[in-house]
Design a protein around this motif. Structure first.
Motif, short mmCIF file in Angstrom:
data_model
loop_
_atom_site.label_atom_id
_atom_site.label_comp_id
_atom_site.label_asym_id
_atom_site.label_seq_id
_atom_site.Cartn_x
_atom_site.Cartn_y
_atom_site.Cartn_z
N ASN A 442 2.36 -57.95 0.61
CA ASN A 442 1.25 -58.65 1.25
C ASN A 442 0.42 -57.72 2.12
OD1 ASN A 442 1.98 -60.96 0.00
ND2 ASN A 442 2.88 -61.95 1.80
N TRP A 480 5.04 -54.86 -8.05
CA TRP A 480 4.03 -55.79 -7.53
C TRP A 480 3.21 -55.11 -6.44
CZ3 TRP A 480 5.71 -61.56 -6.87
CH2 TRP A 480 4.59 -62.35 -6.62
N MET A 483 0.93 -52.68 -7.86
CA MET A 483 -0.21 -53.36 -8.46
C MET A 483 -1.25 -53.71 -7.40
SD MET A 483 -0.22 -57.00 -10.42
CE MET A 483 -0.32 -57.98 -8.94
N ASN A 484 -0.75 -54.30 -6.30
CA ASN A 484 -1.68 -54.63 -5.22
C ASN A 484 -2.36 -53.38 -4.69
OD1 ASN A 484 -1.09 -57.29 -5.41
ND2 ASN A 484 0.19 -57.39 -3.57
N ARG A 526 -3.85 -52.85 -15.57
CA ARG A 526 -5.18 -53.41 -15.56
C ARG A 526 -5.95 -52.96 -14.33
NH1 ARG A 526 -5.72 -59.79 -15.81
NH2 ARG A 526 -7.95 -59.87 -15.41
N ASN A 527 -5.23 -52.98 -13.19
CA ASN A 527 -5.90 -52.54 -11.96
C ASN A 527 -6.20 -51.05 -12.00
OD1 ASN A 527 -5.96 -55.07 -10.91
ND2 ASN A 527 -4.21 -54.79 -9.52
N ASN A 572 -10.66 -53.92 -20.74
CA ASN A 572 -11.01 -52.88 -19.77
C ASN A 572 -11.20 -51.53 -20.47
OD1 ASN A 572 -10.73 -54.86 -17.91
ND2 ASN A 572 -9.34 -53.72 -16.56
N ASP A 575 -14.39 -51.11 -22.02
CA ASP A 575 -15.50 -50.91 -21.09
C ASP A 575 -15.73 -49.43 -20.80
OD1 ASP A 575 -17.54 -51.93 -19.42
OD2 ASP A 575 -16.25 -51.57 -17.67
N SER B 2 -18.37 -54.79 -15.79
CA SER B 2 -17.10 -54.20 -15.39
C SER B 2 -15.93 -55.03 -15.88
CB SER B 2 -17.07 -54.09 -13.87
OG SER B 2 -15.95 -53.34 -13.52
N GLY B 3 -14.81 -54.39 -16.01
CA GLY B 3 -13.64 -55.09 -16.51
C GLY B 3 -13.09 -56.09 -15.50
N GLN B 4 -12.36 -57.01 -16.00
CA GLN B 4 -11.75 -58.01 -15.13
C GLN B 4 -10.62 -57.41 -14.33
OE1 GLN B 4 -10.43 -60.96 -17.80
NE2 GLN B 4 -11.71 -62.48 -16.81
N GLN B 5 -10.47 -57.91 -13.18
CA GLN B 5 -9.34 -57.43 -12.40
C GLN B 5 -8.60 -58.60 -11.80
OE1 GLN B 5 -12.04 -55.52 -10.25
NE2 GLN B 5 -11.93 -53.57 -11.33
N GLN B 6 -7.45 -58.28 -11.40
CA GLN B 6 -6.66 -59.39 -10.88
C GLN B 6 -5.80 -58.90 -9.74
OE1 GLN B 6 -3.56 -60.94 -13.34
NE2 GLN B 6 -4.41 -62.99 -13.14
N GLN B 7 -5.68 -59.66 -8.76
CA GLN B 7 -4.75 -59.31 -7.70
C GLN B 7 -3.83 -60.49 -7.48
OE1 GLN B 7 -6.25 -59.31 -3.83
NE2 GLN B 7 -7.85 -60.77 -4.26
N GLN B 8 -2.66 -60.17 -7.05
CA GLN B 8 -1.71 -61.26 -6.85
C GLN B 8 -0.90 -61.04 -5.60
OE1 GLN B 8 -0.02 -60.65 -10.64
NE2 GLN B 8 -0.75 -62.60 -11.41
N LEU B 9 -0.43 -62.15 -5.08
CA LEU B 9 0.45 -62.07 -3.92
C LEU B 9 1.87 -62.26 -4.38
CD1 LEU B 9 -1.51 -64.13 -1.35
CD2 LEU B 9 -0.76 -61.79 -1.08
N PRO B 10 2.78 -61.65 -3.71
CA PRO B 10 4.17 -61.74 -4.14
C PRO B 10 4.78 -63.10 -3.83
CG PRO B 10 4.00 -60.50 -2.11
CD PRO B 10 2.61 -60.86 -2.51
#
Lengths: 653, 661
Positions: A442, A480, A483-484, A526-527, A572, A575, B2-10
């Motif tokens: 977080n 995770w 990734m964040n 992806r990120n 992606n 792109d 731009s490409g899609q992005q994603q963020q997530q919370l644990p």
């Protein structure tokens, strides 16, 4: 020195008498020994050293001994067990437990009671392995049968059960031997001690055990259901111990799914009663147990969290848990200081646990918690305490509060929470690591101001090592967090991540058996693959392996979400400027994209469309050729069909 | 593009969208407020106020028949209303058993008189709605309940349901003393406390509130609990306690709320809270430190028991007790036995012999107490009607055996086993009634012991121990009454008179009207039982003998003459007059026993006469009129009453009965 030898001499006298040929004199000797050892730990130790125990056990087991003598032997042994933990160890070494269990087969009630009393004392000692109760399979059924003999057998047996029932295996053994039916009616016994021990039995039996809990809700005692009896024991004029234990029973039954969380007996009885246990009026031990039980009760239910948060100013009440030892007690009262010190850790960890549960889901509650006096300082201090229990619960509390965007941006930053957190992450045991790394996830969110300093303090290396852990939760949290971290990150960070992780590890993770790990790894990819220069750069170095992995996943047996995520990665890649070519030159991939365009799942169709649209984007060089190629493999036809589709999202593309 | 992005919370919880509104700012002062508050808790800190005035003012609005002045909207018909009223009564009795509603009625509704004009009441004065403009602070309005909260509640609780929060949702609930301005927000002024719905703050006699609890709105049930023991107060929301606060304030505009003063079950478990405090108070009593010096306490207790036994003439028991506890009895044994003899005669209904014996043994006693003599004679007349008095008995055809057996019959229904279970009665009533039954039960067991055999002393002794503690209540009442008299009386004659009226004709002029009517009812029940009992004796006037009837009528004339003489000598005496009239009324019925005045024939009625005579004899010996034990119990109950009047709430959870096992 002479005093000591005198004492030993007198002790020897007692032991010698056990060997007298006259049974009457032996009995007399045992009785005198009984009177000599009561409350005298030194005497007890002496007798043990002088070898009284084996002789007493011998006399106890002799069929030829009179019942009176055997009973007195059991009483003396029980008295010895009441002493120090070392005494109990010595008794265990002499195999006292089988001897006493054997004694339970006697027809003499007095003797049985004496054996049970001694067994109770031994089994309640922390040095006794509870497994000893279960080694002989005939013991439990025999104890169940003895439950009907007298109020003493009831009290002692229930007490033995409640101390020796650790974990689901023990619960199942006791349950299968009819513990519920045999003990339920003891809840209405006229003896307070029996009622209390029976209640304790139910609390250990029901803990995290749906089978027992489901049975308990339907048990009738004197025409009343068990939960109703527990609620009666919660009444405020009952002894605190009884209120607390019945609240535990109801809590465990609720958490095991046997009682709904919106049942009045939880909302209006159990919860308020546990909140009261946290009040200043209660003893420190009671406050610890109350807070821990309450934390467990409300852990997963936001409605219960809301109710608890407004009940009797609980949040402010918990702040008191941090005031031990108080500055006054240090000077005025040594005894009190000792007492306070002993409980201080327990109090703090209980408070952190309860704060963690309270703030798990509701933003308003989190805000209230953080606004409590010195809250963040207390957490920060808690993170570096020597006691593991306190550290763990402080991290939990921090984790719970870190779910608040607002707090991440404010209090967390003001108090530089990341520093002690990073420290906790070094060489901590797994259970601490799991929570701490979750919290770190977080703190690494894009909008978190802590992100930068955490990166600088070497988080990447740490997280990469977590992804190699045996522990699944740690692997998930590690990837995770990465990734964040990669989300909208600068090129250097992305490169650091890739380097730190290594390609092999990345592909290792992509074939992880756990879907969560896979999803997060794809998310990381992806990120990483965002913004055109980054895409081209990464694809130029890792393109081959990535395309390989993507192909594998699209061919494999995975759920929709995984495939969607993978198609998004392709989009992606499409792109990128140079990266595009990796797709255009890969007919296999193109066929797969084509396949997903006509897939029955709209999400997958949409994701596949993204790829196409990125590939044929008009303003870019070579778009015409790509369009031609795609037309050749029949994708345009599908596009025409899709443009008549009912789904507006797909239509638009 | 731009490409899609994603963020997530644990883990479980995603972060919430930033920018969630902080809690609302302070309520605009321009909003009008409607305050709901029942009257005063004892003032928390400052100088003690006078005890709440006896409520001569508004009466409980509950008795209001539907449709009279109540708004037409009231949905229930009469039966439903009555049912609700009964339930209310039951619940209040259960919650506040120590409250004497004659003295301090409980709040049952909002007061239509004690409210600001912007307040409208409906639904039997339980629903409140605001009808002002609600534009400025001047539009604030509040209402109080019909009565102040009696201290004898110990802990008082009521709830309000928010039916509609109205335009702005500024609602308040709390407490305010009588006389506090109703055109103001509660909590703003001295002696008012409240809890605000709009910001969850509490106000304590001040214009600035303190953060206290959550906000509340339509559909919520808000409760207010006053603890008169430690003078604290807390609020509840939907059954959840929000935590202690020493004092509170609140405010609200243009809304509708329904009050529950006990009409319905409460959402919050107030009884559980009360249980905790009852336990606390009782533990406090149990742990109360007694005399320092060893044995002193025990000696005192033994003295009390001993003096009690002596007082009532249980000489065998008294002797045995004194022996086993190493005490000396002040009164001579012969004297005790004399008193016991007289008492036995009275209790057996043999009044003529009792009077004679008294005159022999204490020659000047009755001469000096003409009113006492008169009372004894009236009782003798009644016993004549009963056929038990010695003068008519010798004329009738009964064998001595059956006569002797007469006093036995009451035992069957006055035995101690009958005595419990009066818990639901009004406090004072329960005491007096219980005393009668206990007393006679005790009496019979005692005479048993004394008459039959000295060898049975130990048995007798035991029996006393088990029952004796119950006995003194009768005396305790007498004590308390005579104490009241003492406080304002100047002449001995007056005092005695009053005493008689209490002792002999229980129902007269002592302010216990309610109680006595109930008492009568009890007696009737006893009568029916007695009838069954004595049916074998064939109950007839004066035992069925004509000669006896004539003797009785003659005696009645003498009595009439004596009454007239008394009046000439001592002035009018309404008690005596009524006593005589009641006694004579017996003759107006063919079956006096089942007549409306038949309860006079009940053997239980001998006991007050007996007790008064006994006290009078003791006084001539300069011995206390009441045994110290009875005195102590009387003082204890008086003390509880005094506590109630002085606003000390702990009296709610301690009754003398709790300690009489």
């Amino acid at each position: 020195m002479s005093v000591l030898s005198e004492v030993t001499a007198s002790s020897r006298h007692y032991v010698d008498r056990l060997f007298d040929p006259d049974p009457q004199k032996v009995l007399q000797g045992v009785i005198e020994m009984k009177n000599a050892v009561i409350g005298n730990n030194k005497q007890k130790a002496n007798l043990i050293v002088l070898g009284a125990v084996p002789r007493l056990l011998y006399l106890l087991q002799q069929e030829t001994s009179s019942t009176e003598l055997r009973t007195e032997c059991a009483v003396v042994l029980g008295s010895l067990a009441m002493g120090t933990e070392n005494n109990v160890k010595s008794l265990l070494d002499c195999h006292i437990i089988p001897a006493l269990l054997q004694g339970l087969l006697s027809p003499e009630l007095k003797f049985i009671e004496a054996c049970l009393r001694c067994l109770r004392t031994i089994f309640t000692s922390p040095v006794t392995p509870e497994e000893l109760l279960y080694t002989d399979a005939t013991v439990i059924p025999h104890l169940m049968a003895l439950l009907s003999r007298s109020r003493y057998t009831q009290e002692y047996i229930c007490q033995i059960f409640s101390h020796c029932c650790k974990g689901p295996d023990h619960q199942t053994i006791l349950f299968n031997h009819g513990a519920v039916q045999n003990i339920a009616h003891l809840l209405t016994s006229t003896s307070y001690k029996v009622r209390m021990q029976a209640l304790k039995c139910f609390s250990v039996l029901a803990f995290e055990n749906p089978q027992v809990s489901m049975t308990l809700v339907n048990v009738l005692v004197d025409g009343e259901l068990l939960p109703q009896i527990f609620v009666k024991m919660l009444q405020r004029d009952k002894p605190i111990e009884m209120q607390l234990t019945s609240a535990k029973c109801l809590t465990y039954m609720c958490r095991a799914g046997a009682i709904r969380t919106d049942d009045n007996c939880i909302i209006l009885k159990t919860l308020p009663s546990l909140v009261r246990m946290c009040s200043k009026e209660r003893l420190l031990e009671e406050r610890v147990e109350g807070a821990e039980t309450l934390a467990y009760l409300i852990e997963t239910d936001v409605e219960l969290q809301r109710i608890a948060s407004i009940t009797d100013h609980l949040i402010a009440m918990l702040a008191d848990y941090f005031k031990y030892p108080s500055s006054v007690s240090a000077i005025t009262d040594i005894k009190r200081l000792d007492h306070d010190l002993k409980h201080a850790h327990e109090l703090r960890q209980a408070a952190f646990k309860l704060y963690a549960s309270l703030g798990a889901n509701d933003e308003d509650i989190r805000k209230k918690i953080i606004e409590t006096e010195n809250m963040m300082d207390r957490i920060v201090n808690g993170l570096s305490e020597s006691s593991i229990k306190v550290r763990l619960s402080a991290v939990r509390c921090l984790h719970s509060l870190s779910r608040s965007v607002q707090q991440l941006r404010t209090s967390f930053q003001d108090h530089a929470v990341w520093k002690p957190l990073m420290k906790v992450l070094q060489n901590a045991p797994d259970e601490v690591l799991v929570v701490a790394s979750s919290t770190l996830c977080n703190l690494l969110l894009e909008f978190s101001p802590s992100k930068e300093p955490i990166l600088e303090s070497g988080a990447i290396e740490l997280l990469c090592s977590l992804t190699q852990s045996e522990n699944l939760a740690l692997r998930v949290n590690g990837i995770w967090a990465l990734m964040n971290m990669a989300f909208q990150a600068e090129q250097k960070i992305k490169a650091d991540i890739l380097r730190g992780l290594s390609t092999e590890q990345l592909f290792q993770l992509l074939s992880d058996s756990d879907v969560n790990v896979l999803m997060k790894t794809l998310g990381l990819l992806r990120n990483l693959l965002s913004t055109r220069p980054h895409i081209d750069q990464i694809m130029s170095t890792h393109g081959k392996q990535i395309m390989q992995a993507v192909t594998l996943i699209l061919e494999g047996e995975h759920n929709i979400e995984v495939k969607e995520q993978t198609l998004c990665i392709l989009a992606n890649i499409a792109d990128g400027t140079t990266a595009k070519e990796l797709i255009m030159t890969n007919d296999d991939i193109l066929q797969k994209i084509k396949y997903y365009m006509s897939h029955s799942n709209a999400k997958l169709q949409l994701a596949a469309m993204f790829c196409i649209s990125n590939l044929i984007w008009n303003e870019e060089e070579g778009s015409q050729e790509r369009q031609d190629k795609l037309r050749d493999i029949g994708i345009v036809d599908i596009l025409h069909k899709l443009s008549q589709s009912s789904d507006p999202n797909i239509c638009d593309k | 593009m731009s490409g899609q992005q994603q963020q997530q919370l644990p883990l479980t919880a995603p972060p919430q969208a930033p920018g969630i509104a902080a809690s609302a700012g302070p309520a605009p002062a321009s909003a009008a407020a409607l305050l709901l508050h029942p009257p005063p808790p004892p003032p928390p800190t400052t100088a003690a106020p006078p005890p709440p005035p006896p409520s001569a003012g508004p009466l409980p609005a509950l008795g209001l028949p539907a449709g009279s002045s109540a708004p037409a909207a009231f949905p229930h018909g009469d039966p439903a209303l009555n049912e609700q009223e009964k339930e209310l009564k039951r619940r209040l009795k259960r919650l506040y058993p120590a409250v004497d509603e004659q003295e301090t009625p409980l709040p049952r509704s909002w007061s239509p008189k004690d409210k600001f004009s912007y307040i409208g009441l409906s639904q039997n004065n339980l629903r409140v709605h605001y009808k002002g403009h609600g534009k400025t602070p001047k539009d604030a309005a509040s209402v109080r309940a019909t009565h102040p909260i009696p201290a004898a509640c110990g802990i008082y609780y009521f709830e309000v349901k928010i039916v509609s929060k109205g335009r702005d949702g500024y609602m308040g609930i709390g407490l305010s003393a009588q006389g506090v301005n109703m055109n103001r927000l509660p909590g703003w002024d001295k002696h008012s406390y409240g809890y605000h719905g709009d910001d969850g703050h509490s106000f304590c006699s001040s214009g600035t509130g303190q953060p206290y609890g959550p906000t509340f709105t339509t559909g919520d049930v808000i409760g207010c609990c006053v603890n008169l023991i430690n003078n604290t107060c807390f609020y509840t929301k939907n059954g959840h306690s929000l935590g202690m606060e020493n004092s509170l304030g609140l405010q609200t505009p243009g809304e509708v709320v329904d009050a529950n003063f006990g009409q319905h079950p409460f959402v919050f478990d107030i009884e559980d809270y009360m249980r905790e405090w009852r336990t606390k108070i009782q533990a406090q009593i149990d742990r109360f430190p007694i005399g320092d010096r060893e044995g002193e306490w025990q000696t005192m207790i033994q003295k009390m028991v001993s003096s009690y036994l002596v007082h009532h003439g249980y000489c065998a028991t008294a002797e045995a007790f004194a022996r086993s506890t190493d005490q000396t009895v002040l009164e001579e044994l012969a004297s005790i036995k004399n008193r016991q003899r007289i008492q036995k005669l009275v209790l057996a209904g043999r009044m003529g012999e009792a009077i004679e014996t008294t005159q022999q043994l204490y020659p000047s006693l009755l001469e000096r107490n003409p009113n006492l003599l008169f009372a004894l004679k009236v009782r003798q007349f009644i016993e004549m009607v009963n056929g038990t008095d010695s003068e008519v008995r010798c004329l009738g055809g009964h064998s001595p055996k059956s006569q002797d057996s007469y006093p036995v019959s009451p035992r069957s229904f006055t035995s101690p086993s009958m005595s419990p279970s009066h818990g639901m009665n009004i406090h004072s009533l329960a005491t007096s009634k219980a005393s009668n039954t206990h007393f006679s039960g005790f009496e019979s067991s005692c005479s048993n012991g004394v008459i039959s055999n000295k060898a049975h002393q130990s048995y007798c002794h035991n029996k006393h121990q088990s029952t004796s503690l119950n006995v003194p209540e009768l005396n305790n009442i007498n004590v308390s009454r005579s104490q009241q008299v003492n406080s304002y009386t100047s002449s001995d004659v007056d005092m005695e008179t009053d005493h008689y009226s209490n002792g002999v004709a229980e129902t007269s002029s002592n302010g216990f009207l309610n109680g006595s009517s109930k008492h009568d009812h009890e007696m009737e029940e006893c009568d029916t039982e007695m009838e069954v009992d004595s049916s074998q004796l064939r109950r007839q006037l004066c035992g069925g003998s004509q000669a006896a009837i004539e003797r009785m009528i003659h005696f009645g004339r003498e009595l009439q003459a004596m009454s007239e003489q008394l009046r000439r000598e001592c002035g009018k005496n309404t008690t005596n007059k009524k006593m005589l009239k009641d006694a004579f009324s017996l003759l107006a019925y063919s079956d006096p026993w089942s007549s409306p005045v038949g309860n006079q024939l009940d053997p239980i009625q001998r006991e007050p006469v007996c007790s008064v005579l006994n006290s009078a004899i003791l006084e001539t010996h300069n011995l206390p009129k009441q045994p110290p034990l009875a005195l102590a119990m009387g003082q204890a109950s008086q003390c509880l009453g005094l506590m109630a009047r002085s606003g000390i709430g702990s009296c709610a959870f301690a009754t003398v009965e709790d300690y009489l096992h």
